[in-house]
Motif scaffolding. Structure first.
Motif, PDB file in Angstrom:
ATOM      1  N   ALA B 310       0.844  -1.206   0.000  1.00 41.12           N
ATOM      2  CA  ALA B 310       0.000   0.000   0.000  1.00 41.12           C
ATOM      3  C   ALA B 310       0.879   1.256   0.000  1.00 41.12           C
ATOM      4  CB  ALA B 310      -0.923   0.002   1.211  1.00 41.12           C
ATOM      5  N   CYS B 311       2.022   1.189   0.690  1.00 46.66           N
ATOM      6  CA  CYS B 311       2.909   2.369   0.753  1.00 46.66           C
ATOM      7  C   CYS B 311       3.541   2.668  -0.606  1.00 46.66           C
ATOM      8  CB  CYS B 311       3.966   2.200   1.841  1.00 46.66           C
ATOM      9  SG  CYS B 311       5.100   0.803   1.625  1.00 46.66           S
ATOM     10  N   PHE B 312       3.742   1.645  -1.435  1.00 42.72           N
ATOM     11  CA  PHE B 312       4.261   1.869  -2.792  1.00 42.72           C
ATOM     12  C   PHE B 312       3.229   2.691  -3.590  1.00 42.72           C
ATOM     13  CE2 PHE B 312       7.324  -1.837  -3.845  1.00 42.72           C
ATOM     14  CZ  PHE B 312       7.510  -2.200  -2.534  1.00 42.72           C
ATOM     15  N   ASN B 313       1.987   2.145  -3.549  1.00 42.47           N
ATOM     16  CA  ASN B 313       0.947   2.675  -4.438  1.00 42.47           C
ATOM     17  C   ASN B 313       0.595   4.124  -4.128  1.00 42.47           C
ATOM     18  OD1 ASN B 313       0.994   0.053  -5.314  1.00 42.47           O
ATOM     19  ND2 ASN B 313      -0.825  -0.557  -4.150  1.00 42.47           N
ATOM     20  N   THR B 314       0.776   4.501  -2.875  1.00 42.90           N
ATOM     21  CA  THR B 314       0.410   5.859  -2.495  1.00 42.90           C
ATOM     22  C   THR B 314       1.579   6.823  -2.621  1.00 42.90           C
ATOM     23  OG1 THR B 314      -0.918   7.052  -0.863  1.00 42.90           O
ATOM     24  CG2 THR B 314       0.975   5.815  -0.011  1.00 42.90           C
ATOM     25  N   CYS B 315       2.789   6.299  -2.736  1.00 45.82           N
ATOM     26  CA  CYS B 315       3.983   7.155  -2.655  1.00 45.82           C
ATOM     27  C   CYS B 315       4.190   7.981  -3.930  1.00 45.82           C
ATOM     28  CB  CYS B 315       5.228   6.304  -2.398  1.00 45.82           C
ATOM     29  SG  CYS B 315       6.736   7.298  -2.347  1.00 45.82           S
ATOM     30  N   PRO B 316       4.209   9.317  -3.801  1.00 45.45           N
ATOM     31  CA  PRO B 316       4.406  10.153  -5.000  1.00 45.45           C
ATOM     32  C   PRO B 316       5.766   9.929  -5.655  1.00 45.45           C
ATOM     33  CG  PRO B 316       4.483  11.489  -2.993  1.00 45.45           C
ATOM     34  CD  PRO B 316       4.047  10.106  -2.583  1.00 45.45           C
ATOM     35  N   TYR B 326      14.900   1.740  -7.177  1.00 46.96           N
ATOM     36  CA  TYR B 326      15.264   1.494  -5.778  1.00 46.96           C
ATOM     37  C   TYR B 326      16.382   0.438  -5.637  1.00 46.96           C
ATOM     38  CZ  TYR B 326      11.162   4.203  -4.335  1.00 46.96           C
ATOM     39  OH  TYR B 326      10.247   5.200  -4.131  1.00 46.96           O
ATOM     40  N   HIS B 327      16.775  -0.184  -6.717  1.00 44.64           N
ATOM     41  CA  HIS B 327      17.843  -1.192  -6.711  1.00 44.64           C
ATOM     42  C   HIS B 327      17.843  -2.055  -5.446  1.00 44.64           C
ATOM     43  CE1 HIS B 327      20.138   1.580  -4.129  1.00 44.64           C
ATOM     44  NE2 HIS B 327      19.861   2.523  -4.986  1.00 44.64           N
ATOM     45  N   ASN B 328      16.655  -2.546  -5.049  1.00 44.64           N
ATOM     46  CA  ASN B 328      16.537  -3.417  -3.877  1.00 44.64           C
ATOM     47  C   ASN B 328      15.326  -4.321  -4.133  1.00 44.64           C
ATOM     48  OD1 ASN B 328      17.263  -4.159  -1.094  1.00 44.64           O
ATOM     49  ND2 ASN B 328      15.260  -3.309  -0.565  1.00 44.64           N
ATOM     50  N   SER B 329      15.348  -5.552  -3.573  1.00 45.06           N
ATOM     51  CA  SER B 329      14.251  -6.484  -3.881  1.00 45.06           C
ATOM     52  C   SER B 329      12.912  -5.936  -3.416  1.00 45.06           C
ATOM     53  CB  SER B 329      14.523  -7.845  -3.232  1.00 45.06           C
ATOM     54  OG  SER B 329      14.595  -7.703  -1.821  1.00 45.06           O
ATOM     55  N   VAL B 330      12.901  -5.223  -2.315  1.00 45.40           N
ATOM     56  CA  VAL B 330      11.685  -4.525  -1.895  1.00 45.40           C
ATOM     57  C   VAL B 330      11.902  -3.042  -2.174  1.00 45.40           C
ATOM     58  CG1 VAL B 330      10.114  -4.027   0.014  1.00 45.40           C
ATOM     59  CG2 VAL B 330      11.237  -6.258  -0.107  1.00 45.40           C
ATOM     60  N   ALA B 331      11.088  -2.478  -3.072  1.00 47.15           N
ATOM     61  CA  ALA B 331      11.230  -1.064  -3.414  1.00 47.15           C
ATOM     62  C   ALA B 331      10.302  -0.233  -2.531  1.00 47.15           C
ATOM     63  CB  ALA B 331      10.917  -0.866  -4.898  1.00 47.15           C
ATOM     64  N   GLY B 332      10.006   0.975  -2.981  1.00 51.38           N
ATOM     65  CA  GLY B 332       9.025   1.805  -2.298  1.00 51.38           C
ATOM     66  C   GLY B 332       9.482   2.263  -0.920  1.00 51.38           C
ATOM     67  N   PRO B 333       8.596   2.952  -0.214  1.00 54.78           N
ATOM     68  CA  PRO B 333       8.959   3.498   1.100  1.00 54.78           C
ATOM     69  C   PRO B 333       9.414   2.424   2.094  1.00 54.78           C
ATOM     70  CG  PRO B 333       6.932   4.504   0.315  1.00 54.78           C
ATOM     71  CD  PRO B 333       7.266   3.417  -0.657  1.00 54.78           C
ATOM     72  N   ILE B 334       8.732   1.288   2.152  1.00 55.74           N
ATOM     73  CA  ILE B 334       9.145   0.266   3.114  1.00 55.74           C
ATOM     74  C   ILE B 334      10.509  -0.298   2.724  1.00 55.74           C
ATOM     75  CG2 ILE B 334       7.825  -1.594   1.974  1.00 55.74           C
ATOM     76  CD1 ILE B 334       8.393  -1.341   5.773  1.00 55.74           C
ATOM     77  N   GLY B 335      10.730  -0.471   1.420  1.00 54.89           N
ATOM     78  CA  GLY B 335      12.031  -0.952   0.958  1.00 54.89           C
ATOM     79  C   GLY B 335      13.144   0.008   1.336  1.00 54.89           C
ATOM     80  N   ALA B 336      12.816   1.298   1.298  1.00 51.17           N
ATOM     81  CA  ALA B 336      13.824   2.320   1.597  1.00 51.17           C
ATOM     82  C   ALA B 336      14.207   2.340   3.077  1.00 51.17           C
ATOM     83  CB  ALA B 336      13.317   3.696   1.167  1.00 51.17           C
ATOM     84  N   ILE B 337      13.373   1.759   3.949  1.00 51.86           N
ATOM     85  CA  ILE B 337      13.812   1.659   5.347  1.00 51.86           C
ATOM     86  C   ILE B 337      14.366   0.270   5.678  1.00 51.86           C
ATOM     87  CG2 ILE B 337      12.414   3.558   6.239  1.00 51.86           C
ATOM     88  CD1 ILE B 337      10.362   1.595   7.257  1.00 51.86           C
ATOM     89  N   LEU B 338      14.071  -0.721   4.831  1.00 57.84           N
ATOM     90  CA  LEU B 338      14.639  -2.059   5.045  1.00 57.84           C
ATOM     91  C   LEU B 338      16.044  -2.160   4.441  1.00 57.84           C
ATOM     92  CD1 LEU B 338      11.522  -4.314   4.237  1.00 57.84           C
ATOM     93  CD2 LEU B 338      12.496  -3.873   6.501  1.00 57.84           C
ATOM     94  N   ALA B 339      16.223  -1.526   3.273  1.00 59.70           N
ATOM     95  CA  ALA B 339      17.464  -1.705   2.519  1.00 59.70           C
ATOM     96  C   ALA B 339      18.720  -1.216   3.244  1.00 59.70           C
ATOM     97  CB  ALA B 339      17.341  -1.035   1.148  1.00 59.70           C
ATOM     98  N   PRO B 340      18.694  -0.051   3.903  1.00 58.29           N
ATOM     99  CA  PRO B 340      19.935   0.389   4.563  1.00 58.29           C
ATOM    100  C   PRO B 340      20.385  -0.567   5.665  1.00 58.29           C
ATOM    101  CG  PRO B 340      18.398   2.220   4.372  1.00 58.29           C
ATOM    102  CD  PRO B 340      17.641   0.978   4.010  1.00 58.29           C
ATOM    103  N   ASN B 341      19.449  -1.332   6.222  1.00 62.00           N
ATOM    104  CA  ASN B 341      19.840  -2.323   7.223  1.00 62.00           C
ATOM    105  C   ASN B 341      20.639  -3.449   6.577  1.00 62.00           C
ATOM    106  OD1 ASN B 341      19.737  -3.817   9.784  1.00 62.00           O
ATOM    107  ND2 ASN B 341      18.309  -5.161   8.703  1.00 62.00           N
ATOM    108  N   LEU B 342      20.292  -3.774   5.328  1.00 59.57           N
ATOM    109  CA  LEU B 342      20.998  -4.847   4.621  1.00 59.57           C
ATOM    110  C   LEU B 342      22.380  -4.385   4.183  1.00 59.57           C
ATOM    111  CD1 LEU B 342      18.067  -6.239   2.428  1.00 59.57           C
ATOM    112  CD2 LEU B 342      19.125  -7.371   4.394  1.00 59.57           C
TER     113      LEU B 342
END
Lengths: 192, 458
Positions: B310-316, B326-342
């Motif tokens: 849902a956060c992808f679809n709403t994100c401008p 987003y060069h990460n398996s999970v993109a969008g806003p949630i991906g952007a907070i998961l990816a730096p941990n990886l």
């Protein structure tokens, strides 16, 4: 230290202070008429619903057989109750099955889904490999919400159970809805 | 610069095809609107979100115990349980199961975890044929691309692209762009794969500690066809997918599909507890950085995610930059907070790919404070020196300007005059802000000046 211990150790070290488990509140039932809501919802997601007309199903199955199509039937009240003969069939031997008729246990009004389990489908692949799926449900087993459904079922009573809501579908090509993806192309539900 | 190509550059490339970018933007917004409609139909939607959020908070605070409970129950159910510390170990475990059983052909249904671990690459390198069976994933696999969205993997493509790809690989009619025709063509090929494979790999949406089983949600029926048609079923899950009780499924299944696509529920919500006769059922529990994220107080909440997108679809920003940026398996806003941990360094650009508007947080079914975490990551990344020179200097300027009220007023006044005299100097190619937009005409006075004048006049 193996990975299991390493992971559990790391969790123990890093987890926050205990947070209590909330009670699941009793949510609104959202409908006073589960039957009609169920019919409306299932119709809106591509299912075809027939209420109180078993003869229509009987005639349909007779016609299917006349047309030379393979029918597997899991409803005792209908002719040729044969579903358990297919219990150990491999998927490759079920590829040409046209119609599968099974009994549903619980139907959910809010989302049009029906709970079916190992004991009514005999072979897990049957409801997925057929072209047409037909589910027969008892009107008395329609509940309003998923909360009510989970109160009635015990999910680990059998090895496998599934909520089926409509025919298989996809919108992966440019968001155009296509009914009939990998599973059945159609779902008919008979409420008796 | 930390990466060869940063999010902003990929986004710029995506926006070059204006028509396609506009379609992408509108289509995802349409999915967001469907989510709203479905959510508004549920009388207690907000209470449902709150309950889901609290269940997840509780679970994370007791995750080790629930995993132990799950393992014990699952074993009793006849499921073989494996533990993997990272992606490599996960891949090796899967590979070992497959080789031990002489598996050559594998069908796989959608699993973001296996994307995260790059399982396909690993198995391919080892000489094993893996076919992705979710239609969207199948399309991108044929094109040697990555999914661009966790629920709608091929949302970056148009019918014409799919038609071309299928014509090339499945020999469908040239230029036939009918979605039903194309879907049926894939159905035919993939059915053959389902029934001739040796093993099935699936993801997991929810694993239930008290019963030792797991639930998989699909619309296409591909996870079930694969799992039921094959002698070996391997389900792969991140350790955060655990929920305590069966009754909690009522809460999460009501939220998941409505948040994802606006459907009241996915076509199939399949509950696996015991293998069928003669079948092996495996489950791989994977950490891969999750326990580390659990220890980061500010980011721990991200582990509550149920992958609805849902956060992808709403994100401008997502809607106008596409998932691949987003060069990460999970993109969008949630991906952007998961990816730096990886990988903090490689993904340092992602928390900046946001306007911090907070829409992601508002639609999240488990109430993750996504936009606040994006902001928090920015603070950490700047401190750690991963901010990048441009962002750093821009932020430095902004910080200096915003922290000094005299300088703020002066620079505002100068800026307004300057823009009035030389608009082209602001709306030019050197200013990244004006790449896709023009600055509005500057107001004649600041709010501060206006307030002073009007108070005097009043």
């Amino acid at each position: 230290m193996g990975s299991r211990e390493k992971i559990l150790q790391a969790i123990k070290q890093n987890k926050p202070a205990a947070v209590p488990l909330p009670q699941v509140p009793s949510f609104s039932r959202m409908t006073d008429d589960p039957l009609n809501t169920f019919v409306e919802t299932l119709t809106s997601i591509g299912g075809h619903v027939v209420v109180n007309d078993f003869s229509q199903l009987k005639n349909f199955l007779v016609q299917q057989k006349k047309d030379g199509l393979q029918v597997i039937n899991g409803v005792e009240e209908l002719a040729d109750y044969n579903i358990f003969a297919y219990k150990t069939y491999k998927a490759i031997d079920l590829e040409s099955v046209d119609t599968v008729v099974i009994k549903g246990k619980i139907a959910v009004a809010e989302n049009g889904s029906i709970w079916v389990t190992d004991s009514s489908i005999s072979n897990r692949v049957l409801p997925f490999i057929c072209e047409r799926l037909i589910i027969v449900i008892d009107e008395a087993n329609i509940v309003a919400t998923m909360h009510e459904a989970y109160e009635k079922i015990k999910i680990d009573e059998e090895g496998y159970g599934v909520f089926i809501a409509g025919p298989s579908k996809t919108a992966d090509i440019e968001q155009s809805l296509v009914i009939g993806a990998h599973g059945p192309l159609s779902l008919q539900v008979y409420i008796v | 610069m930390n990466r060869v190509v940063e999010h902003s550059e990929e986004a710029a490339a995506f926006l070059k095809d204006e028509k396609r970018a506009a379609w992408h933007d509108e289509t995802l917004w349409f999915v967001r609107a469907k989510r709203d409609k479905a959510a508004h139909k549920v009388a207690d939607w907000e209470e449902l979100r709150e309950t889901a959020s609290q269940i997840k908070d509780h679970t994370l605070s007791n995750l080790d115990e629930y995993l132990i409970q799950f393992e014990k129950k699952a074993k009793e159910n006849g499921i073989i349980v494996h533990w993997a510390s990272d992606g490599n170990e996960h891949n090796q475990i899967v590979y070992d199961i497959l080789t031990k059983n002489n598996v050559k052909h594998v069908v796989k249904s959608k699993s973001m975890l296996t994307e995260e671990c790059q399982l396909n690459h690993f198995l391919h390198y080892k000489g094993m044929a893996v076919v992705d069976t979710d239609l969207g994933e199948y399309i991108v696999q044929l094109r040697h691309e990555q999914p661009s969205h966790i629920v709608l993997p091929a949302i970056h493509l148009k019918k014409e692209d799919v038609s071309k790809t299928f014509h090339e690989h499945l020999h469908t009619e040239k230029d036939n762009i009918d979605p039903t025709y194309l879907t049926r063509a894939a159905r035919k090929v993939l059915r053959e794969k389902f029934i001739t494979a040796d093993a099935a790999i699936t993801g997991v949406n929810f694993a239930i500690a008290e019963t030792g089983g797991f639930v998989i949600c699909t619309n296409e029926g591909n996870a079930d066809l694969g799992a039921h048609a094959n002698k070996i079923h391997i389900a792969c899950m991140g350790i955060e997918k655990i929920i305590p009780k069966a009754e909690h499924l009522g809460v999460f299944l009501r939220l998941l599909a409505r948040s994802a696509t606006g459907q009241p529920i996915t076509t199939y919500s399949s509950h696996f507890h015991r293998p069928k006769e003669g079948q092996q059922m495996h489950i791989v529990l994977v950490d891969n950085g999750r326990t580390r994220q659990l220890g980061r107080e500010e980011f721990r909440n991200s582990l509550k995610c149920i992958r609805c997108a849902a956060c992808f679809n709403t994100c401008p920003v997502y809607r106008r930059s596409g998932g691949h940026s987003y060069h990460n398996s999970v993109a969008g806003p949630i991906g952007a907070i998961l990816a730096p941990n990886l990988d903090m360094k490689a993904n340092a650009d992602l928390p900046f790919a946001s306007t911090l508007c907070g829409s992601c947080t508002n639609v999240c079914p488990v109430k993750i404070n996504i936009h606040e975490q994006l902001w928090s990551w920015r603070q950490i990344l700047m401190k750690e020196g991963y901010g990048g020179f441009a962002k750093k200097s821009a932020m430095k300027t902004m910080a200096a300007v915003l922290s000094n009220s005299g300088l703020y007023r002066l620079s505002g006044k100068m800026g307004r005059r300057f823009m009035g005299w030389f608009p082209a100097l602001i709306n030019n190619k050197l200013n990244p802000w004006s790449k896709q937009r023009d600055m509005p005409a500057p107001p004649k006075q600041s709010f501060n000046e206006w307030y002073k004048n009007n108070r005097k006049n009043g």
